[in-house]
Write an enzyme that holds these catalytic residues in place. Structure first.
Site, mmCIF file in Angstrom:
data_model
loop_
_atom_site.group_PDB
_atom_site.id
_atom_site.type_symbol
_atom_site.label_atom_id
_atom_site.label_comp_id
_atom_site.label_asym_id
_atom_site.label_seq_id
_atom_site.Cartn_x
_atom_site.Cartn_y
_atom_site.Cartn_z
ATOM 1 C CE LYS A 76 -3.964 2.059 2.485
ATOM 2 N NZ LYS A 76 -4.914 1.922 3.603
ATOM 3 C CB SER A 151 -8.280 3.817 2.649
ATOM 4 O OG SER A 151 -7.469 3.159 3.616
ATOM 5 C CB SER A 175 -8.810 0.910 5.408
ATOM 6 O OG SER A 175 -9.556 2.075 5.254
HETATM 7 N N1 GLN Z 1 -13.581 4.423 5.897
HETATM 8 C C1 GLN Z 1 -13.058 4.878 7.145
HETATM 9 C C2 GLN Z 1 -12.638 6.327 7.030
HETATM 10 O O1 GLN Z 1 -12.868 6.865 6.014
HETATM 11 C C3 GLN Z 1 -11.895 4.014 7.564
HETATM 12 C C4 GLN Z 1 -10.684 4.258 6.776
HETATM 13 C C5 GLN Z 1 -9.521 3.434 7.201
HETATM 14 O O2 GLN Z 1 -9.679 2.410 7.863
HETATM 15 N N2 GLN Z 1 -8.334 3.898 6.864
HETATM 16 O O3 GLN Z 1 -12.088 6.895 7.900
#
Ligand code: GLN
Length: 482
Positions: A76, A151, A175
């Protein structure tokens, strides 16, 4: 060959039926040929990959290989990689070449793994659909009109489209698990502190945790073996011993107590998703597990408290991007203030700005007690709910997401609806517990993930429970038509 798991590739590399250079080249060719469709990589690193593969082949020949030696992986783009662009999905870091490796990357390098490239992601990991990336949306290989989740959507799409055997993700509120669910993968968010956060670009430091995204639980165990462990460079990293996560995979499930939180099944879940989850739980029951109804009475407060805590921490973490030290700087600033304002105004995307605004508001004098402190108290209540539940059960199960993958553009103008796609995952981060998502079936031809939640540092148990399911089902073996 592209269907093979890490465990299978390890055997092939060790018995020399394929070399790491051949394997790496095959994946690089496949990425080059197919990734225009998915947009799952921000950066592909062919020269570095082949150099690492050559070194791995020497190590394999010399007989001092580790399990991951010669295995190609996608990382990532939130992990700093020495000499390689590290953007965190943001225009702000589009020109940033990291001068050092994140501990996770360092550990993979020491294990002799090969890095194919850096995967696309929501900007600074803020999102559930990969649409907030400066590099454009990622397409879900199961249906390219839909999102892969976020994400870590680039990592999920890359593994689902067989552009890499496995990838890393990070999970602040879901995410790893949510994109794993939407792309039919196995995703593991370890206990907070199990994996070092050093060199992982910070979003919300008390919630962020890195983990593997793989085809199987066995592969997740192999990856976690390499990733986990104490790191003096991260003061929140645990010094608890790292067990061999593959050791308990074959334990029998008889007598396992599975907690089913009634709040997860009351409302909110799509009917077609609920059916898949019920069938999956029934499979566990048939395998000898005992089902116990539990309650997590404060779980309904997890999304609102998360959207105070996470933006508050993000607003503080992101203050370092000021146009001075690194990253984007606006053109021709007239003075220092103009430079700060325009560098941040032009460098950050809409969602990131929204979070910074929420976060600074929640932390401001006069509102701190009403928002931030209150959210921290709710967070404690959420942890206590889990603590009570784990006095009665060994693992908790439920859906990972309320729906299958939604269409690109469908929720992008409605942040609150978007935030609700993490309704089942966020409480786990607030409590710091380990959680997994595993393929459990399909609803309207799209993958559905079953979420497993474990007690602190019980990753081995989660992996065992997931692996046993994968011995008696073949949902995880289904691949998209490509
Ligand atoms: N979707 C959640 C957010 O937008 C979690 C994102 C994540 O786990 N990085 O914060």
């Amino acid at each position: 060959m592209f269907q093979k798991t890490i465990a299978e590739l390890i055997i092939e590399l060790q018995n020399k039926s394929i070399s790491s250079v051949e394997l790496t080249q095959a994946y690089l060719n496949r990425i080059q040929k197919n990734d225009q469709i998915y947009n799952s990589f921000i950066t592909v690193t062919p020269d570095l990959a082949l150099e690492q593969a050559e070194r791995a082949d020497k190590r394999l020949a010399a007989g001092n290989a580790e399990p991951l030696t010669g295995i190609p992986l996608a990382q990532k783009d939130i992990f700093c990689t020495n000499g390689v662009k590290t953007s965190s999905g943001s225009k702000m870091l589009d020109n940033f070449i990291a001068p050092y490796d994140a501990t996770v990357i360092d550990k993979f390098n020491q294990a002799g793994a090969v890095m194919l490239g850096k995967t696309n992601m929501d900007e600074f990991a803020m999102g559930s659909s990969n649409e907030t990336s400066f590099y454009g949306p990622v397409k879900n290989p199961w249906n390219t009109n839909t999102v892969p989740g976020g994400s870590s959507g680039g990592s999920a799409a890359a593994v689902a489209a067989q552009l890499a055997p496995a990838a890393t993700g990070t999970d602040t509120g879901g995410s790893i698990r949510q994109p794993a669910a939407l792309c039919n993968l196995t995703g593991l968010k370890p206990t907070y502190g199990r994996v070092s956060r050093y060199g992982m670009i910070a979003f919300a430091s008390s919630l962020d945790q890195a983990g593997p995204m793989t085809k199987t639980a066995e592969d997740a165990a192999i990856m976690l073996n390499a990733m986990a462990g104490f790191d003096p460079k991260d003061s929140t990293c645990s010094n608890k011993n790292v067990p061999d996560y593959t050791a308990d995979l074959n334990k029998n499930l008889k007598g396992l107590k599975i907690g089913l939180p009634k709040e997860f099944f009351e409302k909110g879940m799509d009917e077609s998703v609920a059916k898949v989850i019920e069938d999956a739980i029934d499979t566990y029951k048939k395998a000898g597990a005992e089902l116990v109804e539990i309650s997590l009475p404060n779980s309904g407060l997890s999304v609102p408290s998360y959207y105070v805590v996470a933006p508050a921490e993000a607003s503080s973490n992101l203050s370092r991007f000021d146009g001075v030290r690194y990253g984007y700087r606006c053109e021709n600033p007239v003075d220092l203030e103009d430079m700060y304002k325009r560098s941040r105004g032009e460098g950050f995307g809409e969602e990131v700005k929204r979070r910074i605004m929420i976060g600074t508001y929640a932390l401001s004098v006069g509102f701190y007690d009403a928002y931030y402190l209150k959210a921290q108290k709710v967070r404690r209540l959420i942890s206590e709910d889990f603590k009570k539940a784990f006095e009665k059960v060994d693992v908790i199960m439920g859906p990972t997401t309320p729906t299958t993958a939604f269409n690109i553009g469908e929720k992008s103008n409605d942040p609150v609806t978007m935030y609700l796609s993490d309704i089942y995952t966020i409480a786990v981060n607030l409590a710091g517990l380990p959680g997994m998502s595993i393929p459990a079936g399909f609803a309207n031809n799209m993958p559905v993930g079953l979420q497993l939640i474990g007690n602190y540092f019980e990753e081995s148990r989660l992996l065992n429970v997931a692996h046993q399911y994968q011995q008696i089902t073949d949902w995880h073996k289904q691949t998209p038509a490509m």
